[in-house]
Design an enzyme around this catalytic site. Structure first.
Site, short mmCIF file in Angstrom:
data_model
loop_
_atom_site.label_atom_id
_atom_site.label_comp_id
_atom_site.label_asym_id
_atom_site.label_seq_id
_atom_site.Cartn_x
_atom_site.Cartn_y
_atom_site.Cartn_z
N TYR A 101 0.87 -1.19 0.00
CA TYR A 101 0.00 0.00 0.00
C TYR A 101 0.90 1.23 0.00
CZ TYR A 101 -2.84 3.79 1.89
OH TYR A 101 -3.46 5.00 2.07
N GLU A 189 -3.19 7.54 -3.98
CA GLU A 189 -3.19 6.31 -3.18
C GLU A 189 -3.22 5.11 -4.10
OE1 GLU A 189 -5.63 5.31 0.74
OE2 GLU A 189 -6.81 4.92 -1.05
#
Lengths: 383, 294
Positions: A101, A189
């Site tokens: 992530y 993101e």
């Protein structure tokens, strides 16, 4: 502006971030063609401007044409957190060895950029933060220094990324940082950022929020804006340059300033009513903005009454009053209106309003008093 | 006393020759603020209603001894204008410009922190500061403020700043200073800066604080109040009924993932001993009760 995934991937590609190419389609047959083109197994992904698609069943793997048709049929039209799926993105399924992530955002408190990198990707980062905080590396970046090669290498090590993948991940980190800064994003993101079985690093998803204030230096954003899905009222409001969000109550709201507009929603709710919208005229709004606002609200059939709540600072109350006058001449307003006007040039504003007062238009002294009357009028229904 | 500004503060207006600059600059002067110069590159030697214009902040400051600046320029020029003021030694800079890209704001914050720690920036995207009867820098209508203390006001929202002033003035409660810190992502001055200054100001007896959804500034302020503020604080947080996940205006007010909700902020403030009101009017009423009991 929140980008769809396919727009986010286009945005990434501008800055060299590796992503899967794919096809955007709007009906099941086109999805079948798209899946054939990208090659099976393929992934069909709902395109909505909201997170949590996977959990909602909006992202599915398909192995053949029949499955592609079934899955696309199921996903198109799906309601994900209030967002209807009108289009899906079809891409070839990646061979995933590892999932990470990564995100870049502005940390308001520290006034610096914040990079988060986690060796546990593909899941909710909030959960990782709770259960395994050590898995997440956090680094603040001074805007004047930027993300250096050394810093990127350190973050990658701190996040306990697998040794062989570190240089590749660090490189993508630098590309994402460039996209974030040069691209004037509020948020970038990637979840998951993957290592493929061939060792290549790849952004499998793209969540990007662009800073609307910077649009003047990004003419290329117009293409993104053109693809946004707004409800009819929101599209009309945007075309008139108003800051509008459609809600589902019966009291139309027009206020100046985001804070006062939110407080207006609050007092309407406390008076037992529900706002039909959030509408912030913005700072320094003139007569035209006010007239446009009334026009937009006039198209909302749910609106039974309107509460105009203005506290002039840079906005001048006489201009607001002129806007109401103009709107009355320009369109046939179907609702009763309660107006609260204070602040800069309020006296001049009230003088203009005095000439307009009728059963349809009334002036109230206080915000709470005006809210109560607007709610009462809305309950009675339109004249 | 007042915080950050007083009756002796000399102010220059960057952008005085523009529409908004002229309107609000002259209004500030009419209020009694010492507006001593304007700055517009290329217009040195001219004047706006008797206020001399200079090409640069440096020249204006040197000629007038100004220590404060009021910036009313378009977004694309605002970051440079702030840095120019700081570089010229201006100690207090008020920037009302809205829609400045967040990247520019972050860059400005970094430059100020490194090179000009002596400069305090208020804003951007804020209504400014008013010390009733003494000094008004910004776009607040001076007639809604009431001189003679004892309440300090600090607010993240522009229009709610006015609303707060108005609620108190209507009820006869004066203000020491009212500071609109603005709702942008990178405010130069925050709640804590103002709460600390009000705590240190002997004239301020109580503080009215207006927050809104989004960010963590109210939660941080609550923690600061708990530790460092002995004066009574009343707060209102706007956006209790705002739908989650939607950005309410450009103010940067957004609720996501349960963080930054009005409820969370109110709980934190209440836990810190703050009197929390449900709307600006109730906040005014609670403050009146507190002032009457002082």
């Amino acid at each position: 502006m929140d980008l769809f995934e396919y727009q986010g991937k286009d945005f990434f590609a501008r800055y060299g971030v590796p992503t899967s190419s794919g096809v955007l389609v709007r009906d099941p047959e086109a999805a079948v063609d798209a899946a054939r083109k990208v090659g099976f197994p393929a992934v069909v992904k709902a395109q909505v401007q909201v997170g949590g698609r996977g959990k909602a069943g909006g992202v599915k793997l398909v192995r053949d044409e029949a499955e592609a048709r079934d899955v696309a049929t199921a996903i198109l039209g799906m309601d994900i957190k209030g967002h209807i799926v009108h289009k899906v993105w079809v891409e070839h399924a990646s061979d995933i060895a590892k999932e990470y992530y990564v995100s870049f955002t502005l940390d308001r408190g520290v006034k610096q950029y914040l990079c988060l990198l986690s060796s546990e990707g593909g899941v909710e980062i909030e959960e990782v933060a709770k259960t395994n905080p050590d898995a997440i590396a956090r680094v603040h970046i001074d805007p004047l220094e930027g993300l250096t090669d050394a810093e990127a290498a350190r973050v990658v090590a701190d996040a306990s990324i697998d040794e062989p993948s570190r240089p590749g991940v660090a490189k993508v980190l630098l590309q994402l940082y460039q996209a974030f800064v040069e691209g004037d994003a509020d948020l970038v993101e990637v979840n998951p950022l993957i290592i493929k079985t061939d060792g290549k690093v790849h952004a499998l998803d793209a969540k990007v929020t662009l800073d609307d204030s910077a649009s003047y230096r990004h003419p290329e954003w117009e293409a993104y804006r053109a693809d946004m899905e707004l409800d009819g009222r929101e599209a009309l409001a945007r075309s008139k340059g108003l800051n509008y969000i459609g809600l589902d109550g019966t009291v139309g709201i027009i206020a100046n300033g985001a804070g006062l507009a939110m407080a207006t929603l609050d007092v309407v709710s406390q008076a037992g009513g529900r706002a039909a919208n959030f509408l912030d005229l913005g700072g320094g709004a003139g007569a035209d903005a006010m007239a446009n606002a009334l026009e937009v609200i006039n198209t909302d059939e749910n609106v039974q009454a309107v509460f105009v709540n203005i506290f002039g600072g840079i906005t001048r109350c006489d201009e607001v009053a002129k806007g109401i006058q103009e709107a009355l001449g320009r369109v046939n307003l179907t609702f009763p209106m309660v107006i609260r006007l204070d602040g800069t040039n309020a006296r001049e504003g009230h003088e203009i309003l005095r000439t307009l007062l009728s059963d349809q238009i009334r002036v109230e002294e206080t915000m709470v008093g005006a809210a109560a009357i607007a709610v009462e009028l809305a309950k009675k229904g339109k004249r | 006393m007042s915080i950050f500004v007083d009756e002796n503060t000399k102010v220059i207006v960057q952008g005085l020759t523009g529409n908004q600059g002229r309107f609000h600059g002259l209004r500030n002067r009419d209020y009694g603020t010492k507006v001593v110069a304007g700055v517009t590159p290329g217009k040195a030697g001219t004047d706006v209603d008797g206020i001399p214009i200079f090409d640069s902040v440096k020249e204006a400051a040197a000629a007038t001894g100004a220590t404060a600046s009021f910036i009313v320029v378009p977004p694309r020029f605002a970051a440079d204008a702030i840095i120019e003021a700081a570089a010229a030694g201006i100690a207090f800079v008020v920037c009302i410009t809205e829609f400045i890209p967040a990247k520019d704001e972050a860059m400005v914050a970094s430059v100020l922190r490194r090179n000009y720690p002596g400069t305090r920036l208020l804003g951007p995207n804020c209504p400014g500061i008013i010390s009733p009867g003494r000094c008004n820098i910004g776009i607040t209508s001076g007639d809604i403020a009431l001189p003679g203390g004892p309440v300090g006001i600090v607010s993240r929202s522009g229009t709610l700043t006015y609303q707060a002033l108005y609620e108190l003035s209507q009820k006869g409660v004066g203000q020491t200073t009212c500071v609109g810190i603005g709702g942008d992502p990178v405010p130069g001055t925050n709640f804590i800066d103002c709460l600390a200054a009000f705590e240190a100001d002997p004239e301020t007896k109580a503080v009215l604080m207006i927050g809104e959804i989004g960010g963590e500034e109210e939660e941080k302020a609550a923690a600061f109040i708990k530790e460092h503020v002995t004066k009574p604080v009343v707060a209102y947080v706007a956006g209790v009924t705002a739908p989650p996940g939607r950005k309410m205006g450009h103010a940067g007010a957004i609720v996501s993932g349960g963080h930054g909700t009005a409820q969370g902020k109110m709980d934190a403030l209440r836990e810190a001993g703050v009197v929390v009101a449900v709307n600006p009017t109730e906040a005014g009423d609670r403050m009146v009760e507190i002032v009457e009991g002082l």
